[in-house]
Design an enzyme around this catalytic site. Structure first.
Site, PDB file in Angstrom:
ATOM      1  N   GLN A  82      86.810  64.744  60.830  1.00  0.00           N
ATOM      2  CA  GLN A  82      88.057  65.457  61.127  1.00  0.00           C
ATOM      3  C   GLN A  82      88.055  66.029  62.552  1.00  0.00           C
ATOM      4  OE1 GLN A  82      90.832  65.607  59.549  1.00  0.00           O
ATOM      5  NE2 GLN A  82      90.232  64.657  57.605  1.00  0.00           N
ATOM      6  N   SER A  83      87.377  65.329  63.458  1.00  0.00           N
ATOM      7  CA  SER A  83      87.267  65.832  64.832  1.00  0.00           C
ATOM      8  C   SER A  83      88.612  65.871  65.556  1.00  0.00           C
ATOM      9  CB  SER A  83      86.303  64.916  65.600  1.00  0.00           C
ATOM     10  OG  SER A  83      86.480  65.060  66.979  1.00  0.00           O
ATOM     11  N   ASN A  84      88.920  67.022  66.139  1.00  0.00           N
ATOM     12  CA  ASN A  84      90.121  67.133  66.977  1.00  0.00           C
ATOM     13  C   ASN A  84      89.942  66.361  68.276  1.00  0.00           C
ATOM     14  OD1 ASN A  84      91.656  69.077  65.333  1.00  0.00           O
ATOM     15  ND2 ASN A  84      89.913  70.413  65.754  1.00  0.00           N
ATOM     16  N   CYS A  86      88.207  63.611  68.707  1.00  0.00           N
ATOM     17  CA  CYS A  86      88.421  62.180  68.456  1.00  0.00           C
ATOM     18  C   CYS A  86      89.918  61.873  68.390  1.00  0.00           C
ATOM     19  CB  CYS A  86      87.734  61.747  67.155  1.00  0.00           C
ATOM     20  SG  CYS A  86      85.942  61.619  67.329  1.00  0.00           S
TER      21      CYS A  86
END
Ligand SMILES: Cc1ncc(COP(=O)(O)O)c(C=O)c1O
Length: 325
Positions: A82-84, A86
């Site tokens: 859930q990386s912002n 990325c």
């Protein structure tokens, strides 16, 4: 020092979103926190108008200029499912016509949510790895694979927390000056260190005399302090600043007391303030980073560790897609 500031200002940027973002007073939150509450302000980087915003937009603007200068045709980066970071990298690649490969730790979701859904929407090629530790080596393998295909990969480390990424953030500090606010403390979420290094450096370079308090989303105070220190030293070399000129002589304040049971796991305090800020100000925090940072700010207000005449600026670093994970 003027030269270092000029060098910072002159760094090439790929403009992804217009600046400045709004800087507002949180009067209803102040009232809810009661007598003795310092003046509270918020810097709305959640409203950066590119790909749902957040701090990664600022860091990528300088990073992508370097990718362009290197003639890259593919961006390779990494993060959690859930990386912002990325998500914004995937969108930036789409906007610039670059292929994007994301090395993501976590299991592929049958029905993607939040940032994972957006990564797919932006057309990124996603490679899943089992653990955080496997990400860096996998990025190198992906780069080799791309070179064999005669592509030109550009590797962006975790969170774009490089001296150049931090420089992109440092430039944002000038927006505080133009807004006419002089904070005595800036509170923000910290994880890979680039935002905090950028804020400290920006304050030092633009002459904003304030504490910068990073509330950790995962790492220990010791680990993050070391990372921020190293980033500041490298950033000083990048822009030609002295140690004092880049803020290295002031204390690096990282607080790891609000992580709770771990990265991405809400705490009673983060859940409480997520609701409080939504219900007093109509502002959305995220459960992974900004709600824990706001919990750190509000705990300090409640314990009286800020004086009533302090001016405390919460730097909202975005991440709202995490609410829909
Ligand atoms: C919403 C949000 N806030 C804060 C941070 C922390 O920023 P940094 O990694 O630069 O410390 C991140 C990323 O890690 C983030 O996605």
């Amino acid at each position: 020092m003027a030269t270092a500031m000029a060098t910072l200002r002159a760094l090439p940027m790929v403009p992804l979103a217009p600046h400045p973002t709004p800087l507002d007073r949180l009067r209803r939150l102040e009232a809810a926190l009661g007598p003795g509450c310092p003046s509270l302000f918020i810097k709305r980087d959640d409203l950066l108008s590119f790909a749902m915003g957040g701090n990664k937009v600022r860091k990528l603007q300088t990073t992508l200029a370097a990718a362009r200068a290197a003639g890259a045709d593919t961006l390779v980066t990494c993060g959690g499912l859930q990386s912002n970071h990325c998500r914004v990298t995937a969108a930036a690649g789409a906007a610039l016509g670059l292929k994007v490969v994301l090395v993501v730790n976590g299991a592929e979701q049958a029905r993607p949510t939040g940032n994972a859904l957006l990564d797919r929407l932006f057309g990124a090629d996603i490679r899943y790895v089992a653990s955080r530790d496997a990400r860096a080596a996998t990025m190198l393998r992906v780069a080799e694979e791309l070179e064999v295909q005669r592509r030109r990969p550009f590797l962006i480390p975790l969170g774009a927390s490089t001296p150049l990424g931090a420089a992109g953030f440092a430039r944002g500090v000038e927006e505080i000056l133009t807004a006419g606010v002089s904070p005595t403390a800036i509170v923000h979420a910290t994880s890979s260190g680039g935002t905090q290094a950028g804020l400290i450096a920006g304050c030092a370079l633009f002459g904003v005399k304030t504490r910068v308090i990073g509330i950790s989303a995962d790492e220990s105070t010791d680990a993050l302090t070391t990372i921020v220190h190293r980033l500041l030293s490298d950033l000083a070399a990048l822009v030609g600043a002295s140690a004092a000129g880049i803020g290295l002589e002031q204390d690096i304040e990282v607080d790891d007391q609000f992580v709770g049971d771990g990265y991405g796991i809400p705490t009673p305090a983060s859940t409480e303030v997520l609701e409080l800020v939504a219900r007093t100000e109509g502002i959305v925090l995220d459960p992974v980073y900004t709600a824990k940072a706001m919990a750190g700010l509000i705990a300090r207000v409640r314990s009286g560790s800020f004086a009533p005449d302090d001016r405390v600026l919460f730097w909202h670093t975005g991440g709202q897609a995490g609410l829909f994970a």
